[in-house]
Design an enzyme around this catalytic site. Structure first.
Site, PDB file in Angstrom:
ATOM      1  N   ASP A  73       0.833  -1.194   0.000  1.00  0.00           N
ATOM      2  CA  ASP A  73       0.000   0.000   0.000  1.00  0.00           C
ATOM      3  C   ASP A  73       0.875   1.255   0.000  1.00  0.00           C
ATOM      4  OD1 ASP A  73      -2.846   0.908   0.438  1.00  0.00           O
ATOM      5  OD2 ASP A  73      -1.930   1.875   2.172  1.00  0.00           O
TER       6      ASP A  73
ATOM      7  N   GLU B 257      14.414 -15.403   1.332  1.00  0.00           N
ATOM      8  CA  GLU B 257      14.651 -16.386   2.408  1.00  0.00           C
ATOM      9  C   GLU B 257      13.604 -17.499   2.329  1.00  0.00           C
ATOM     10  OE1 GLU B 257      14.340 -14.244   6.109  1.00  0.00           O
ATOM     11  OE2 GLU B 257      15.880 -12.787   5.489  1.00  0.00           O
TER      12      GLU B 257
HETATM   13  C1  GLC Z   1      -4.190   3.007  -0.642  1.00  0.00           C
HETATM   14  C2  GLC Z   1      -5.418   2.143  -0.492  1.00  0.00           C
HETATM   15  C3  GLC Z   1      -6.558   3.007  -0.091  1.00  0.00           C
HETATM   16  C4  GLC Z   1      -6.230   3.650   1.230  1.00  0.00           C
HETATM   17  C5  GLC Z   1      -4.903   4.397   1.175  1.00  0.00           C
HETATM   18  C6  GLC Z   1      -4.389   4.717   2.546  1.00  0.00           C
HETATM   19  O1  GLC Z   1      -4.308   3.921  -1.650  1.00  0.00           O
HETATM   20  O2  GLC Z   1      -5.659   1.444  -1.672  1.00  0.00           O
HETATM   21  O3  GLC Z   1      -7.753   2.312  -0.007  1.00  0.00           O
HETATM   22  O4  GLC Z   1      -7.236   4.541   1.604  1.00  0.00           O
HETATM   23  O5  GLC Z   1      -3.901   3.623   0.571  1.00  0.00           O
HETATM   24  O6  GLC Z   1      -3.952   3.546   3.176  1.00  0.00           O
END
Ligand code: GLC
Length: 557
Positions: free
Chosen positions: A224, A271
């Site tokens: 993310d 790993e």
């Molecule tokens: C990414 C995720 C989204 C979230 C953001 C903050 O873009 O896909 O859904 O709100 O990160 O974590």
């Protein structure tokens, strides 16, 4: 999988994977958004056992893997992208034992499992952040996050001018009882404090989290906000207003330092053999800069959002295909294709909109309502088109049913923090996160045991429910199944493309012995009568012509 580096393939499908023959290079990966996939216990919220009940549906699509959006303990301030504990399961979604059972069941069905890792920020309920708030400025507890003194005589102004992606300022002042309380950075919601990735403790912790899940047997991680972990030294003001750009730039995005982090993670994955992979959610618009994330010693894939943003514009689609393929070829990685996910307006709706910004703002009841039939035609065509391209492809749950965005959700049910933080100016992402319709004859369309669904479903979902499409020739569900099967048979994901000459608005390429034509123009496009149609929407070809808003796969063997 053993830790010795000899990858024992969990699915029995591929041999040990390296950069050159990794399973992900041409994989079709199905995104499960656990809140909205299926509810096993009737609380209106999806859960891991709900996923287990419907895993056969995913298997029947013929995909290679699933990616699960976050299921960790979380106050759900951002639908789980605010993680309070990286090594457990939110009780609403189940238990670690349920996760292990899901993983085993998926592996038995030949599906790999990729999970979501959220490293840019934690939840404000994470033990680290709670300790930071009650500790003093300069303490090791605060050093895990980005705390700063404010500006102004009393420190009453934020340390810089950065804005939150969700609207408003990116800084919140703590209430810690001191005379000049500090501020902490959150690029997203107040309840998502950014971690300090210059801190060795943070680096060590996340390597450990990776090992925790790899030891349980997961096959990869979707990372993310992969472009956000490192901020420019000194946190200078952002001099450009790029808040309206699709892929904002500035001192908080795509800093060179992020790559060292991913090199470290690459080593951790190895790993556990050659199979585990990382896919970057990095909103970086320059294809060459995005390719840095998929160099052979970093991640394996990155979402190609440039293509998603091309919309229903043939020349822009082609430009993005050529650019991203060329940029990735330099580093030896394949490209990914993605049309929908939990952050953007579903493509069965988006592709019928003329507003190029609709993908990010969401659509509300007051907005012009899109043409559902046109959107569905284009969505089916666009999906067929991407499934014929070499590289990996991502499918977002429900798109195989042709689900549209819910465009008339009432304000009082909205949960996306964006809606609140912008005072309703940005509608937000709830419309693409509505619980799935499994069975048109049951309350809540079979999402759970009764009528409870955490967001209401639109009327149109009944006619699109899985039971209405299963085994029905010409349905979107059967089209997905057929296209994915032919893609596999003909190894299209592992092929190469040669563009055929075509008029404006038409894209025409050959991949091996398969020719793919997409008609995004306003006129019918004549096809060669000698070619056999392999797959198309029912009504795509009439009198030897491919109709506008449709795509077709032809056998040119
Ligand atoms: C990414 C995720 C989204 C979230 C953001 C903050 O873009 O896909 O859904 O709100 O990160 O974590």
């Amino acid at each position: 999988m053993t830790a010795s580096g000899t990858a024992t393939d969990v699915t029995g499908r591929a041999e040990s994977a390296t950069g050159e023959d990794g399973w992900w290079r041409d994989a079709v990966i199905y995104q499960i958004y656990p809140r909205s996939f299926a509810d096993s216990d009737g609380d209106g919220m999806g859960d891991l056992n709900g996923i287990r009940e419907h895993l056969d549906h995913i298997e029947s699509l013929g995909v290679d893997a699933v990616w699960l959006s976050p299921f960790y303990p979380s106050p759900q301030a951002d639908a789980g992208y605010d993680v309070a504990d990286y090594r457990d399961v939110n009780p609403t979604f189940g238990t670690l034992a349920d996760f292990d059972a899901l993983l085993a069941q998926a592996h038995d069905l030949g599906l790999r499992v990729v999970i979501d890792l959220v490293p840019n920020h934690t939840s404000s309920e994470h033990a680290w952040f709670k300790a930071a708030v009650t500790s003093l400025p300069g303490s090791p507890e605060r050093a895990r996050y980005i705390f700063r003194d404010g500006k102004g005589a009393e420190g009453e102004l934020p340390p810089n001018n950065w804005g939150s992606v969700f609207g408003g300022t990116a800084w919140t002042r703590v209430e810690d009882g001191t005379e000049r309380p500090q501020w902490y950075l959150h690029l997203f919601d107040t309840r998502q404090p950014d971690l300090n990735w210059e801190n060795p403790e943070v680096i060590a912790e996340f390597k450990d989290v990776l090992r925790f899940w790899l030891s349980r047997g997961v096959d990869g991680f979707r990372i993310d906000v992969a472009h956000g972990l490192i901020k420019e030294k000194g946190l200078p003001d952002n001099l450009q207003d790029t808040s309206q750009d699709a892929t904002p730039t500035g001192p908080m995005w795509n800093q060179p330092g992020v790559h060292e982090i991913y090199r470290g993670w690459h080593r951790v994955l190895r790993e556990f053999g050659n199979d585990p992979m990382l896919v970057a959610e990095a909103w970086v618009s320059d294809p060459s800069a995005l390719a840095f994330y998929v160099r052979s010693d970093e991640m394996q894939q990155a979402f190609n959002f440039n293509f998603l943003l091309a919309g229903w514009d043939a020349s822009e689609m082609r430009r993005q295909i050529d650019q991203t393929r060329a940029a990735n070829a330099v580093v030896g990685a394949t490209t990914t294709w993605v049309l929908s996910n939990h952050d953007v307006v579903r493509h069965a709706t988006r592709l019928a909109m003329t507003d190029r910004n609709a993908w990010r703002h969401g659509i509300g009841p007051e907005d012009p309502q899109p043409d559902a039939a046109l959107g569905l035609d284009r969505a089916r065509a666009a999906t067929m088109f991407i499934l014929a391209l070499p590289g990996g492809a991502y499918i977002y749950q429900g798109e195989e049913l042709g689900l549209p965005e819910h465009t008339t959700l009432p304000s009082d049910v909205r949960q996306d923090p964006t809606f609140r933080r912008t005072g309703g100016k940005v509608i937000g992402r709830d419309g693409c996160r509505v619980p799935l319709p499994w069975d048109s004859t049951r309350p809540g369309l079979g999402f759970g045991p009764d009528e409870n669904t955490w967001l209401p479903q639109p009327d149109s979902f009944a006619g699109l429910a899985a039971d209405r499409q299963n085994g029905v020739p010409g349905s979107t569900l059967e089209l997905y199944r057929a296209a994915i099967a032919i893609r596999r048979e003909r190894a299209l994901g592992d092929g190469d493309i040669a563009w055929n000459p075509s008029p404006d608005g038409v894209l025409d390429f050959t991949n091996g012995t398969t020719r793919i034509v997409l008609n995004a123009s306003a006129d019918p496009f004549p096809l060669e009568a000698v070619e056999t149609v392999l797959a198309s929407s029912d009504d795509a070809v009439r009198d030897g012509e491919l109709l506008p808003n449709h795509a077709v796969w032809l056998d040119v063997d």
